[in-house]
Design a protein around this motif. Structure first.
Motif, short mmCIF file in Angstrom:
data_model
loop_
_atom_site.label_atom_id
_atom_site.label_comp_id
_atom_site.label_asym_id
_atom_site.label_seq_id
_atom_site.Cartn_x
_atom_site.Cartn_y
_atom_site.Cartn_z
N GLY A 149 -19.12 13.34 26.67
CA GLY A 149 -18.75 11.94 26.60
C GLY A 149 -19.91 10.96 26.56
N GLN A 150 -21.12 11.47 26.42
CA GLN A 150 -22.27 10.58 26.33
C GLN A 150 -22.36 9.98 24.93
OE1 GLN A 150 -24.88 10.00 28.96
NE2 GLN A 150 -22.98 10.53 29.95
N ASP A 151 -22.93 8.81 24.87
CA ASP A 151 -23.06 8.12 23.60
C ASP A 151 -24.34 8.60 22.89
OD1 ASP A 151 -22.84 6.36 21.56
OD2 ASP A 151 -23.67 4.66 22.66
N VAL A 152 -24.24 9.72 22.20
CA VAL A 152 -25.42 10.24 21.49
C VAL A 152 -25.14 10.25 19.99
CG1 VAL A 152 -26.48 11.75 23.23
CG2 VAL A 152 -24.59 12.62 21.87
N GLN A 153 -26.19 10.04 19.25
CA GLN A 153 -26.04 10.12 17.80
C GLN A 153 -26.46 11.51 17.36
OE1 GLN A 153 -27.63 6.43 16.30
NE2 GLN A 153 -27.32 7.22 14.24
N ILE A 154 -25.46 12.29 16.96
CA ILE A 154 -25.72 13.69 16.63
C ILE A 154 -26.74 13.80 15.48
CG2 ILE A 154 -24.61 15.77 15.64
CD1 ILE A 154 -24.03 15.22 18.67
N GLY A 155 -27.73 14.65 15.68
CA GLY A 155 -28.71 14.89 14.61
C GLY A 155 -30.03 14.19 14.81
N ARG A 156 -30.03 13.19 15.68
CA ARG A 156 -31.27 12.41 15.86
C ARG A 156 -32.41 13.22 16.44
NH1 ARG A 156 -31.32 6.51 18.47
NH2 ARG A 156 -31.07 5.39 16.51
N ALA A 157 -32.07 13.98 17.48
CA ALA A 157 -33.11 14.76 18.17
C ALA A 157 -33.70 15.79 17.21
CB ALA A 157 -32.52 15.45 19.39
N VAL A 158 -32.80 16.44 16.48
CA VAL A 158 -33.26 17.47 15.55
C VAL A 158 -34.15 16.85 14.48
CG1 VAL A 158 -32.48 19.16 13.83
CG2 VAL A 158 -31.27 18.95 16.01
N ALA A 159 -33.76 15.70 13.97
CA ALA A 159 -34.56 15.04 12.92
C ALA A 159 -35.94 14.68 13.46
CB ALA A 159 -33.83 13.79 12.43
N ALA A 160 -35.99 14.16 14.67
CA ALA A 160 -37.30 13.78 15.25
C ALA A 160 -38.19 15.02 15.41
CB ALA A 160 -37.08 13.09 16.60
N ALA A 161 -37.57 16.11 15.83
CA ALA A 161 -38.35 17.34 16.01
C ALA A 161 -38.79 17.93 14.66
CB ALA A 161 -37.53 18.37 16.79
N GLN A 162 -37.90 17.83 13.67
CA GLN A 162 -38.27 18.31 12.33
C GLN A 162 -39.47 17.54 11.81
OE1 GLN A 162 -34.30 17.80 10.58
NE2 GLN A 162 -34.55 19.83 9.70
N GLU A 163 -39.46 16.25 12.08
CA GLU A 163 -40.56 15.39 11.64
C GLU A 163 -41.89 15.88 12.23
OE1 GLU A 163 -41.93 13.00 9.20
OE2 GLU A 163 -39.74 13.03 9.31
N VAL A 164 -41.87 16.22 13.52
CA VAL A 164 -43.08 16.72 14.18
C VAL A 164 -43.51 18.04 13.54
CG1 VAL A 164 -44.01 17.66 16.35
CG2 VAL A 164 -42.58 15.59 16.38
N TRP A 165 -42.52 18.88 13.29
CA TRP A 165 -42.84 20.22 12.75
C TRP A 165 -43.45 20.09 11.34
CZ3 TRP A 165 -38.64 24.62 11.84
CH2 TRP A 165 -39.32 25.83 11.58
N ILE A 166 -42.81 19.23 10.52
CA ILE A 166 -43.31 19.14 9.15
C ILE A 166 -44.71 18.51 9.12
CG2 ILE A 166 -42.30 16.93 8.39
CD1 ILE A 166 -41.53 18.44 5.77
N GLN A 167 -44.95 17.57 10.03
CA GLN A 167 -46.30 16.98 10.10
C GLN A 167 -47.30 18.07 10.45
OE1 GLN A 167 -47.17 14.14 9.21
NE2 GLN A 167 -45.26 12.94 9.20
N ALA A 168 -46.93 18.93 11.39
CA ALA A 168 -47.84 20.00 11.80
C ALA A 168 -48.10 20.95 10.63
CB ALA A 168 -47.24 20.76 12.99
N LEU A 169 -47.06 21.22 9.85
CA LEU A 169 -47.23 22.14 8.72
C LEU A 169 -48.12 21.53 7.63
CD1 LEU A 169 -43.58 23.51 8.44
CD2 LEU A 169 -45.58 24.77 9.19
#
Ligand code: PLP
Length: 386
Positions: A364-384
Motif C-alpha cells: 500500500g505504499q505510494d511507489v512508482q513501479i520501475g523507478r528504482a530499477v531504472a536508476a540502478a540501470q543508469e548506474v550500471w550502464i554508466q559503469a559499462l
C-alpha cells in the motif's frame, strides 16, 4: 511461488556457484595424505592473494565468530586492555567475546549508520600514554548497518600508538578492498560464507609477524584456536585436527573463480552493485542507514523501512521470490538489508530492487513501479561505458 527458485540477497550465507557445489561432492580423502596436502597448498596460495598478505592464512572448521576468539586468545594476556571500536551489532558481539575472555575492554561506539572516525580513535590512543591498550578491534565492513570502515586510516593511527590492530573482515574480504600487508594489519579474520562464495563452516584467520611474535609469549589458555598448533601443522601442509575436507574443495573452487575474475575485478563488481543498490533505494524515496556515501558498504545496503520490515520481507520472499535480510538488535524493527556480495551480479541487484518496490506497492505504499530499477540501470550502464 516456486520455493526452490528464490534469489538469496542476504549478506551471508550468500549463493554459491555451481562449481563450488560440485566441488563438495568429491570423494573423501585421507587428510594426512599427499592429495590433501596438494589441495591445502593451492588454497594456501589463493588465500594469501585474497588477504593480500605474504603471511600464512589458517583455515579452521568453524563459524566466522571463531576468528574473533582466535585473534584474542593467541595474542593477549588475561586482563590486558583492548579498545573495541564498534559501529554496529557485530562490533558489539566482538566486544562481548573480549569481555567474556577476561580482557579489560574499553569501548568506542559510533551511532548506527556512522563509520568509525579515525581521528577519534587517534585521540583515544593518544590519551593512553602508559600504552595500556594492547589491541584495537574493528570491523572492516559492519554487516548490520551497511557501513565500511576506513581500515587503512585507522591502521595508521593504531600503528603510531603501537597496539595490535585486529580486523573482522567477515563480510568485507573478497568484496571490498583490504590490504593486510600494505596497511600493516595484525590479525585479519573472515568466514567462508560471504564474498568467498562458499557454504558456512570455515573460519579463516591470518596473523602478522608482530602478532605471531605476541603469540609466542602470551598466556591466554586455548586449545582449538591455538596458533602454535595450527602453524606447525601448516608447515607440514596439514591442519592439527581433521579439516572440513569438503569445504576445502569448495574453497579451492571459489578461489579459482576469484582468480579468473581477479580480485580487483571482484572489488569493481561490488562497487557497481553497491552504487546501483543505493541509487535504486534513493529513487524509491527511501532513506539509507549509512550516512556518508563514501563509507556506504558495497557489500550490503541497509535501508530505513517505511513499513514493518518483517512484512516487507515476507511479501518479497513469498510472493516475489527474493530473500532480503532484516535488521539486527535495536535495528530489528527499523531497517531491512539487501545483501549484494559474493556470487551475485548486477542483474540480481535489479531483481532485488524490483522486488522491493513491488513489495512496497503491495503493502500500500505510494511507489512508482520501475523507478528504482531504472536508476540502478543508469548506474550500471554508466559503469559499462566507463
Ligand atoms: N563479523 C561480521 C562482520 C559478520 O557479518 C558476521 C556474520 O554475519 C560475523 C562476524 C559472524 O560470523 P558467523 O555468523 O559465521 O559466526
Amino acid at each position: 511461488m516456486l520455493r526452490e527458485k528464490s534469489l538469496l540477497m542476504i549478506p551471508g550465507p550468500t549463493p554459491i556457484p555451481p562449481q563450488v557445489a560440485a566441488a563438495m561432492t568429491q570423494p573423501m580423502i585421507n587428510h594426512r595424505g599427499e592429495v590433501f596436502s596438494e589441495l591445502f597448498d593451492e588454497v594456501a596460495v589463493g588465500l594469501k592473494q585474497v588477504f593480500r598478505t605474504e603471511q600464512p592464512v589458517y583455515v579452521f572448521p568453524g563459524a566466522g565468530s571463531g576468528g574473533w576468539e582466535a585473534a584474542l586468545v593467541n595474542t593477549l594476556n588475561p586482563g590486558d586492555t583492548v579498545l573495541s571500536v564498534s559501529v554496529g551489532d557485530f562490533g558489539e558481539r566482538w566486544f562481548k567475546v573480549a569481555t567474556k575472555l577476561g580482557l579489560a575492554v574499553e569501548r568506542l561506539r559510533f551511532e548506527p549508520g556512522q563509520a568509525a572516525d579515525p581521528a577519534r580513535i587517534a585521540e583515544r590512543l593518544a590519551d593512553d600514554r602508559e600504552k595500556r591498550i594492547k589491541a584495537v578491534l574493528i570491523q572492516h565492513n559492519e554487516t548490520s548497518t551497511g557501513v565500511t570502515n576506513d581500515v587503512e586510516a585507522i591502521a595508521r593511527v593504531v600503528r603510531e600508538h603501537g597496539a595490535l590492530i585486529m580486523v573482522d573482515a567477515v563480510s568485507g574480504l573478497g568484496a571490498l578492498p583490504l590490504e593486510m600487508d600494505r596497511w600493516d594489519l595484525d590479525v585479519v579474520l573472515t568466514g567462508a560464507q560471504k564474498a568467498l562464495m562458499c557454504p558456512p563452516g570455515l573460519s579463516i584467520v591470518a596473523f602478522s609477524e608482530r602478532a605471531r611474535a605476541a603469540s609466542e609469549q602470551n598466556t591466554m589458555p586455548r586449545f582449538y584456536w591455538d596458533l602454535k598448533a595450527v602453524h606447525s601443522s601448516y608447515l607440514k601442509r596439514q591442519t592439527p585436527y581433521t579439516p572440513a575436507i569438503s569445504l576445502f574443495y569448495a574453497l579451492q573452487a571459489a578461489l579459482r573463480l576469484i582468480q579468473a575474475e581477479t580480485l580487483e575485478g571482484a572489488w569493481a563488481r561490488h562497487r557497481v552493485m553497491g552504487a546501483m543498490c543505493r541509487a535504486g533505494v534513493r529513487a524509491m524515496g527511501l532513506q539509507l542507514l549509512a550516512q556518508d556515501e563514501a563509507r556506504a558498504s558495497n557489500a550490503v545496503t541497509a535501508v530505513v523501512s517505511p513499513v514493518d520490515p518483517k512484512q516487507l520481507r515476507k511479501v518479497a520472499r513469498e510472493r516475489l521470490g527474493v530473500q532480503l535480510a532484516g535488521g539486527q538488535a535495536e535495528l530489528a524493527d527499523k531497517i531491512f538489508r539487501i545483501g549484494h556480495l559474493g556470487y551475485v551480479v548486477p542483474g540480481d541487484v535489479l531483481q532485488a530492487l524490483a522486488a522491493t518496490e513491488m513489495a512496497l506497492g503491495l503493502l500500500g505504499q505510494d511507489v512508482q513501479i520501475g523507478r528504482a530499477v531504472a536508476a540502478a540501470q543508469e548506474v550500471w550502464i554508466q559503469a559499462l561505458r566507463g
